[in-house]
Design an enzyme around this catalytic site. Structure first.
Site, PDB file in Angstrom:
ATOM      1  N   THR A  82       0.816  -1.224   0.000  1.00 47.29           N
ATOM      2  CA  THR A  82       0.000   0.000   0.000  1.00 47.29           C
ATOM      3  C   THR A  82       0.853   1.278   0.000  1.00 47.29           C
ATOM      4  O   THR A  82       0.418   2.301  -0.525  1.00 47.29           O
ATOM      5  CB  THR A  82      -0.970  -0.004   1.198  1.00 47.29           C
ATOM      6  OG1 THR A  82      -0.268  -0.436   2.375  1.00 47.29           O
ATOM      7  CG2 THR A  82      -2.140  -0.941   0.964  1.00 47.29           C
ATOM      8  N   ASN A 173      -7.140  -0.561  12.403  1.00 50.77           N
ATOM      9  CA  ASN A 173      -7.024   0.412  11.314  1.00 50.77           C
ATOM     10  C   ASN A 173      -8.108   0.136  10.273  1.00 50.77           C
ATOM     11  O   ASN A 173      -8.127  -0.935   9.672  1.00 50.77           O
ATOM     12  CB  ASN A 173      -5.628   0.262  10.683  1.00 50.77           C
ATOM     13  CG  ASN A 173      -5.457   1.090   9.426  1.00 50.77           C
ATOM     14  OD1 ASN A 173      -6.117   2.108   9.253  1.00 50.77           O
ATOM     15  ND2 ASN A 173      -4.545   0.654   8.555  1.00 50.77           N
ATOM     16  N   HIS A 333     -51.694 -12.113 -11.592  1.00 53.88           N
ATOM     17  CA  HIS A 333     -51.188 -13.460 -11.304  1.00 53.88           C
ATOM     18  C   HIS A 333     -50.187 -13.902 -12.364  1.00 53.88           C
ATOM     19  O   HIS A 333     -50.203 -13.403 -13.464  1.00 53.88           O
ATOM     20  CB  HIS A 333     -52.333 -14.463 -11.251  1.00 53.88           C
ATOM     21  CG  HIS A 333     -53.599 -13.892 -10.734  1.00 53.88           C
ATOM     22  ND1 HIS A 333     -53.857 -13.774  -9.391  1.00 53.88           N
ATOM     23  CD2 HIS A 333     -54.651 -13.347 -11.385  1.00 53.88           C
ATOM     24  CE1 HIS A 333     -55.048 -13.211  -9.238  1.00 53.88           C
ATOM     25  NE2 HIS A 333     -55.554 -12.927 -10.425  1.00 53.88           N
TER      26      HIS A 333
END
Ligand code: UD1
Ligand code: MG
Length: 421
Positions: A82, A173, A333
């Site tokens: 990241t 986190n 229906h």
């Protein structure tokens, strides 16, 4: 000076646990790729500068999300973690911003108010870094928030690298972090891949900021379900249920009646007028518009391109697709109505079917105002039925028929009877 925010949205990962050939962020929640909810969030927050980090199946994701969307794309060549994702994205962030907000393509339930609160907190404390945290009894999988003896956030330790004591920490986190852009840019290069996964962890920056005596803050989220990260199909199902509840509640607040929200599946983009009642076990797909005072279900499936005008009734076990049903028309229906244009005040008997598909082509059925369709009528499209006409029970209307106004047809194949209506 007005401060601007830039958003970085992570979406490079493979999503291995989905066990799917579809990239994770394109999996749908309430009929829509989950990443679109994150784009909505960015839009609602009026963030003008956003960078989407792509890697795995970047082309496919770009194709799906591109039209009309103002987002810059940064492609991570190797998914090195990241922090590497942020480093790659920072090259595309414009110069007018002083704050960077980290969002995730696979955290789709975050609300605008929550992120606004985080940004407000970050600004009012003058912090260099503010992390959105969550307190949970099930911290498994998340990075744990380590606080010092003054209760200041001092570090984040990832699950894989945590010792037994750290694993017991209940504050985690969420992944959502606000950074001072200058400090983020100058310190991101300090992150080293010294961990079990040999990845560059963005979360290491918390410790790096703290050790440099920069101001690190943590803000706890009130509703932890908002920060749910989708990593598996089980979590996708959970996220879908939460989002569906929100969508249904929005309709109820606008005057739509929903008997059982747990068995009512309405697409994010549906339009439904007030005083319409939706009965249980009903599925409403994309691009469906329902007027006011209608009654839908139980067990109805309204598919793409369905339009119900006001005061319609679409009852049990009915499927409708690419069709318009005029006001005050009743189809109470079971039956199938596809590629049809049904007029006003038509009565559609039980078991009516429009046989729309022939030789690879979808054909149209037109039924004009005031007609009455006997039970078990089959329209072999293309068919046009005039105003105020009647079909007898069990009629089969052959393809190419053009039934005049005020007439009665019956039989297999259906023939016009002498007596008028
Ligand atoms: C991450 C956080 C963890 C947090 C959790 C919240 C780190 C190191 N850990 O863990 O503290 O509790 O999210 O859900 O940040 N991605 C990229 N490029 C990469 C690697 C990942 O874009 O090189 C993207 C993924 O697509 C995903 C996000 O970043 O959207 C998070 O990556 P993931 O591997 O899922 O991290 P977690 O283990 O969930
Ligand atoms: Mg994750």
């Amino acid at each position: 000076m007005k401060k601007n925010i830039a958003a970085i949205i992570f979406a490079a990962g493979k999503g291995v646990r989905m066990k799917s050939t579809t990239p994770k962020v394109l999996h749908e929640i309430c009929n829509r790729p989950m990443i679109n909810y994150v784009f909505d969030l960015v839009n609602d927050l009026k963030i003008k500068d956003s960078v989407l980090v792509l890697g795995h199946q970047a082309e496919r994701i770009k194709k799906t999300i591109a039209p009309g969307l103002k987002v810059k794309i940064a492609v991570q060549k190797k998914l090195a973690g990241t922090a590497d994702a942020v480093k790659t994205a920072l090259k595309k962030v414009g110069s007018s911003s002083d704050t960077v907000l980290i969002l995730y393509g696979d955290i789709p339930l975050l609300k605008k108010d929550t992120v606004s609160k985080l940004i407000g907190y970050h600004r009012s404390t003058g912090a260099d870094l503010t992390v959105l945290t969550a307190v949970t009894d099930k911290p498994k999988g998340y990075g744990r928030i380590v606080r010092d003896r003054y209760n200041t956030v001092s570090r984040i330790v990832e699950e894989k690298d945590a010792d037994e004591v750290e694993k017991d920490i209940k504050e985690v986190n969420t992944g959502i972090i606000c950074f001072d852009k200058k400090k983020l840019s100058s310190l991101i290069g300090r992150v080293r891949p010294n961990n079990k996964k040999k990845e560059y962890y963005l979360t290491d920056l918390i410790g790096i900021f703290y050790d440099k005596d920069l101001q690190v803050e943590g803000m706890k989220i009130t509703d932890i379900s908002e920060s749910l990260g989708v990593n598996s199909r089980v979590e996708l199902g959970l996220a879908n249920a939460i989002m569906q509840k929100r969508i249904n509640e929005k309709f109820m607040q606008a005057g739509v009646g929903i008997i059982d929200t747990n068995s009512t599946f309405i697409s994010f983009d549906a339009k439904i007028g007030p005083d319409t009642m939706i009965y249980p076990f009903t599925v409403i797909d994309n691009n469906v518009k329902i007027g006011a005072r209608c009654s839908v279900g139980p067990f109805a499936h309204l598919r793409q391109g369905t339009r119900l005008e006001n005061d319609c009734l679409v009852g049990n076990f009915l499927e409708v697709t690419r069709s318009t049903i005029g006001s005050k028309t009743l189809a109470k229906h079971f039956g199938y109505i596809g590629d049809s244009s049904i007029g006003r005040s038509v009565n559609i008997g039980a078991g009516t079917v429009t046989a729309n598909f022939n030789k690879g082509k979808k054909n149209l059925t037109v039924i004009k105002d005031g007609s009455s369709i006997g039970s078990d009528t089959i329209f072999v499209a293309p068919v046009v039925m005039g105003r105020n006409s009647i079909t007898g029970a069990g009629s089969v209307i052959l393809s190419g028929s053009n039934i005049p106004d005020n007439s009665i047809v019956a039989g297999v194949p259906a023939k016009q009877l002498k007596n008028k209506r």
